[in-house]
Design a protein around this motif. Sequence first.
Motif, PDB file in Angstrom:
ATOM      1  N   GLU A 128       0.799  -1.221   0.000  1.00 23.20           N
ATOM      2  CA  GLU A 128       0.000   0.000   0.000  1.00 23.20           C
ATOM      3  C   GLU A 128       0.839   1.281   0.000  1.00 23.20           C
ATOM      4  O   GLU A 128       0.380   2.334  -0.409  1.00 23.20           O
TER       5      GLU A 128
ATOM      6  N   ARG B 597     -18.797   3.970   3.225  1.00 26.07           N
ATOM      7  CA  ARG B 597     -17.506   3.864   2.555  1.00 26.07           C
ATOM      8  C   ARG B 597     -17.678   3.091   1.249  1.00 26.07           C
ATOM      9  O   ARG B 597     -18.244   2.005   1.235  1.00 26.07           O
ATOM     10  N   ARG B 654      -5.172  12.611  -2.561  1.00 23.20           N
ATOM     11  CA  ARG B 654      -5.218  11.157  -2.598  1.00 23.20           C
ATOM     12  C   ARG B 654      -5.242  10.635  -4.026  1.00 23.20           C
ATOM     13  O   ARG B 654      -6.086  11.031  -4.813  1.00 23.20           O
ATOM     14  N   ASN B 711     -14.432  12.573   0.689  1.00 27.18           N
ATOM     15  CA  ASN B 711     -13.991  12.235   2.044  1.00 27.18           C
ATOM     16  C   ASN B 711     -13.923  10.729   2.245  1.00 27.18           C
ATOM     17  O   ASN B 711     -13.804  10.262   3.363  1.00 27.18           O
TER      18      ASN B 711
ATOM     19  N   ASP C 103       1.609   2.624   6.511  1.00 27.09           N
ATOM     20  CA  ASP C 103       1.802   1.587   5.508  1.00 27.09           C
ATOM     21  C   ASP C 103       3.063   0.806   5.868  1.00 27.09           C
ATOM     22  O   ASP C 103       3.818   1.204   6.752  1.00 27.09           O
ATOM     23  N   GLU C 187     -10.314   4.883   7.693  1.00 25.41           N
ATOM     24  CA  GLU C 187      -9.407   5.879   7.124  1.00 25.41           C
ATOM     25  C   GLU C 187      -9.811   6.078   5.677  1.00 25.41           C
ATOM     26  O   GLU C 187     -10.400   5.200   5.065  1.00 25.41           O
ATOM     27  N   ARG C 188      -9.503   7.240   5.147  1.00 26.42           N
ATOM     28  CA  ARG C 188      -9.872   7.506   3.758  1.00 26.42           C
ATOM     29  C   ARG C 188      -9.041   6.657   2.831  1.00 26.42           C
ATOM     30  O   ARG C 188      -9.448   6.248   1.772  1.00 26.42           O
ATOM     31  N   LYS C 189      -7.822   6.437   3.199  1.00 23.19           N
ATOM     32  CA  LYS C 189      -6.940   5.560   2.443  1.00 23.19           C
ATOM     33  C   LYS C 189      -5.925   5.032   3.420  1.00 23.19           C
ATOM     34  O   LYS C 189      -5.718   5.632   4.472  1.00 23.19           O
ATOM     35  N   VAL C 190      -5.304   3.924   3.071  1.00 25.80           N
ATOM     36  CA  VAL C 190      -4.237   3.432   3.921  1.00 25.80           C
ATOM     37  C   VAL C 190      -3.140   4.493   3.955  1.00 25.80           C
ATOM     38  O   VAL C 190      -2.809   5.088   2.938  1.00 25.80           O
ATOM     39  N   GLY C 191      -2.608   4.736   5.137  1.00 22.01           N
ATOM     40  CA  GLY C 191      -1.553   5.744   5.236  1.00 22.01           C
ATOM     41  C   GLY C 191      -2.081   7.088   5.698  1.00 22.01           C
ATOM     42  O   GLY C 191      -1.331   7.918   6.190  1.00 22.01           O
TER      43      GLY C 191
END
Lengths: 156, 717, 291
Positions: A128, B597, B654, B711, C103, C187-191
């Motif tokens: 990741e 989500r 992101r 978000n 991560d 979380e919105r993304k990993v990390g």
Amino acid sequence: MPQLDINGKTVAVETDLDRSLLSLLRDDLDLTGSKYGCGEGQCGACTVLIDEKSARSCITPVRAALGKKITTIEGLEKSGRLHPLQEAFLETEALQCGYCTSGMIMSGISLLRKNPNPPREEILRQMEGNVCRCGDYLRIVAALEKAARAIKEARK
Amino acid sequence: MKEMNDAIFEPERYELFAAPRYLFEMDRREFFKSLGGGLVIALIIKDSIAQESGGGRAGRPQAPQEISAWLRIAKDNTVTVYTGKVEFGQNIRTSLAQAVSDELRTPMSNIQLVMGDTDLTPFDVGTFGSLTTPVMSEQLRKASAAAREFLIDLAVEAMKADRASFTVADGKIIHTAANRSLTFGHLIGDQMITKAIATNVATTPADRWTVAGRSAPKVDGRAFVTGKHKYTSDLKLEGMLYGKVLRPPALGATLATCDVKEAQSASGVTVVRDGDFIGVAATAPHTAERALALIRAEWKLTPQPSRKEIFDYLKKHPAKSMEGRRPAEPFKKGNLEEGLAAADKKLEASYTINYIAHVPLEPRAALAHWQGDKLTVWTATQRPFGVRSEIAQAFRIPDSQVRVIVPDTGSGYGGKHTGETAIEAARLARAAGKPVKLVWTREEEFTWAYFRPAGVIDIASGVSRDGMITAWEFHNYNAGASAIRPLYDITNQKIEFHASDSPLRQGSYRALAATANHFAREMHIDELSRALGLDPLEFRYRNLKDARLRAVLAAAAETFGWAKRKSSQGRGFGIAGGMEKGSYVAMCAEVAVSSGRVKVVRVTAAFECGAVVNPDGLKNQIEGSIVMGLGGALFEAIDFENGKILNPRLSRYRVPRFSDTPAIETVLVDRKDLPSSGAGETPIVALAPAVGSAIFDATGIRLRSLPMVPNGSVSSR
Amino acid sequence: MIPRGFEYFAPRALNEAVSLLQQLGPDAKILSGGQSLIPMMKLRLASPPYIVDINRIPDLNYVSEANGSLRIGALVRESDLEISPLVGSGYRLLADTTKVIADPLVRNQATVCGNLAHGDPANDHPATMLALEATIVAISPRGEREISIRDFFTGLFSTALQPDEILKEIRVPTPPPRSGGAYLKMERKVGDYATAGVAVQITLDEAGVCQRAGVGLTNVSFIPLKAAKVEDFLKGKPLDAAAIKQASEIAAAESQPMDDIRGSADYKRDLVRVLTARALKQAIDRAKGGA
């Protein structure tokens, strides 16, 4: 004089030790396989192995690497033979522009050392920290699975 | 040709119309070049797109413009192909070599491509618009076919045999009956032959391709997996310095005062101040950074619109920069009022699109080297000749004094058309009297390049009870005009593009506005179908005669199992399709939504771009488009306030990662009877609406803004 | 970008490090894994004039069980915990937490102790250590002292550690039988930092009544939050569906989130509710011997 062990060679370091390991590798030692992508430890393009574990060289000061064993993408080929993961990247066409490739391979090798037989979930989780903007993630997963099989075969 | 010109002059390639950023004083000098020996075949193209090159400031190349490709066969049998196209990861180095290998009947290993070098390669307008495969591939085939036929002529002469008794295979001319063969190199010997050929050369039809049409491994793959490939940012020259440029605190800021004394006194540091350009060059990157930090500059800021008001702003501010240009005429068909009057159901909806960044993993970079008055710049750009002109203009020198070389690059996605990095490096190099390398930081790349345009799309439509669209009014503000017209058969239409005054610098992006237009159109079609209680696929079929789009929709639905889908709360399915740059795409998506989500679980893409050249390479492009498309569809957005980019870093912006990647199936509809069209861009257009449709199916929530879940969650909006 | 200049020290012994801190005063920063500090310095969000790198100090990398607690040394990396069989079998909450931090590239370098000492309510270990009732061992020229985790976090990015103290070890009480824990975060993304996270650790008696409960919340307050009201509510109750539901609502009420780019306060409160219920269910399953 401070020394680094890079790809099995001892290198004397005559520089500001607060610089990033990435800059030393690229700008001073011409080891340009490790890439700059973000400079803040987000993209993984600069990944190297420090004492066999993946680490981001862009946020590793040179001094943190002193006395440790550093492996870069350039150190994988052994007498003309590629590492099985490098082979697998070629076989699965797991690259487009190739800029993330060396970081991906270094992270992948670290993962395979920890877990020689990682399930797909584990691969997704462990990789990741590396970004591929061309979107070759599934092929990289396939390359890792292929390499895991090849390493297992070779050990038989 | 008409369609191709449109592709080049698409109004949304704003970056090509912008005024040059820098203009420097420079001397004039002449410059010469030459080609090597062997057999050289040059392809002359009349009415070439090259002659009308690239709008704005791209013009005045020195190379003979009517020659669009050349290749050289040497005594040692190697074939060197020269093309102005560049490799950015779309794998054309391989696919073009396949085309040459096919026509020349010579192994891939004998073929080498010289790409994107303005001194060695023919003039080329740029690598964009998905033109490489349909145009360049065909031209190289013609040059190769002509070379092959000429080599047969040489063999006929050498062996005094009947022309019909020769075949060509494996890099040799073979007299089958006599079982004698001559290599290309042997036939050419020490001769220097230059042949110009016209375009009326017959090439091998797709159903008789032997090399192209099959997957081929990346030709120089090994250099990439071993870290040996040298990108621009990896290059080093003897005595080279490292450059840094002082950036204003906000876009549009102008320099008020500047004190460079302290920086100048640092040892080994060159400081340049030329107008609003301030930069340094030093022997090491960290020295340059430290010197830059010593410069005291004050900037004059100008108030600018921010993200929170952007959509309103774009609608209210027609473009000043487009003044004097051909105004976009609205497209009209039938009678909109009558169409609306005939409708049983009407729907009005507004769709918005945020600015997004390309985020190529290799930031912009350039290495500039002056030798006398001659400048060589290695840089990562999709327009080597355009950038050569930009540089020549900035330094007021002829194009012939500038050589631009583009090493295979760490991706671009439409984001590397302009040459500011090259100009900055060249300016520093001229002052320092040494080569200078300049690599933009990620933050610079995020701030000082350009963005995919933000936009608003308003649609008003009417539909009859039996599912026929009776009226379609479509207003696009600033998102861009690509693929603005539907392929659906709608009797009454009005479609209009309104260029706006963009507060951020905007430019090309993979598939340009086709993504925005498809998002709005296909989401709206989805809304109509679901409002009528009709299956979204069935609804499309009712309104669509175009056989190629119907075919990809059917192929995607079949492979995905569209008919068997079972939606439930939290699990939904969506479909979308479209056409851009002559290629057709349809996608089905499955999403899972839990606690708001959104996870895209599975995507099936069907794609048709005429005859397929490299199936695996093509699949790779489709997969890549899906993953890249997920970012813009779900979470990528540039946040800005009063001229400042607020999220110019990967920790704040992101991009898709491993865990975002859905399972992907691709179906290639191979039409060997149709010419090949480009494939690097089009697949991206269907992803956002397919996912949006699936999110609605799963949640009942209709998301009309890109990105849809900024978000990371549907309910947090 | 390279960091602003600073003076660098790499002591070879713990007492040397401690006396350095004493000399340098409050402006000195300790460098262990460097995964928070170095990016902050490169982006110039932090510019400490002195760096004391503790990586060369021997004997700080250990994970062991002794005298009824798990001991984690100052140089233990997250990835060490991730692969530790001791942690994987006996400290599931801790194992859960480690796996979801940032991560793997970060986890290879980042230290567990650093995660706490940073005092960031968005970090994951604070909530977990609050739920586990951990003890912090700090060392200074005055010797060692123990700090209860309840008293450790004193403000945003601030802890009970004195300028001349180093976080030497974390002690996590070994859970008694019939204990279970779980950490869940969104979380919105990993990390990315957690939008919200919940750490739960419970102990049941033979009848299934809750003997002990620890609950910590991630990134829904300025200071890492111990959800004391939820803990009090759970103690002495049989943990059935109704109790879980009520506990999750108390947790939501107890959280103090703010609107930010990760979502609205209301959304985060709702997340806390959902995650608390799920983490409790998982912890109960584990206490009963399930996965």
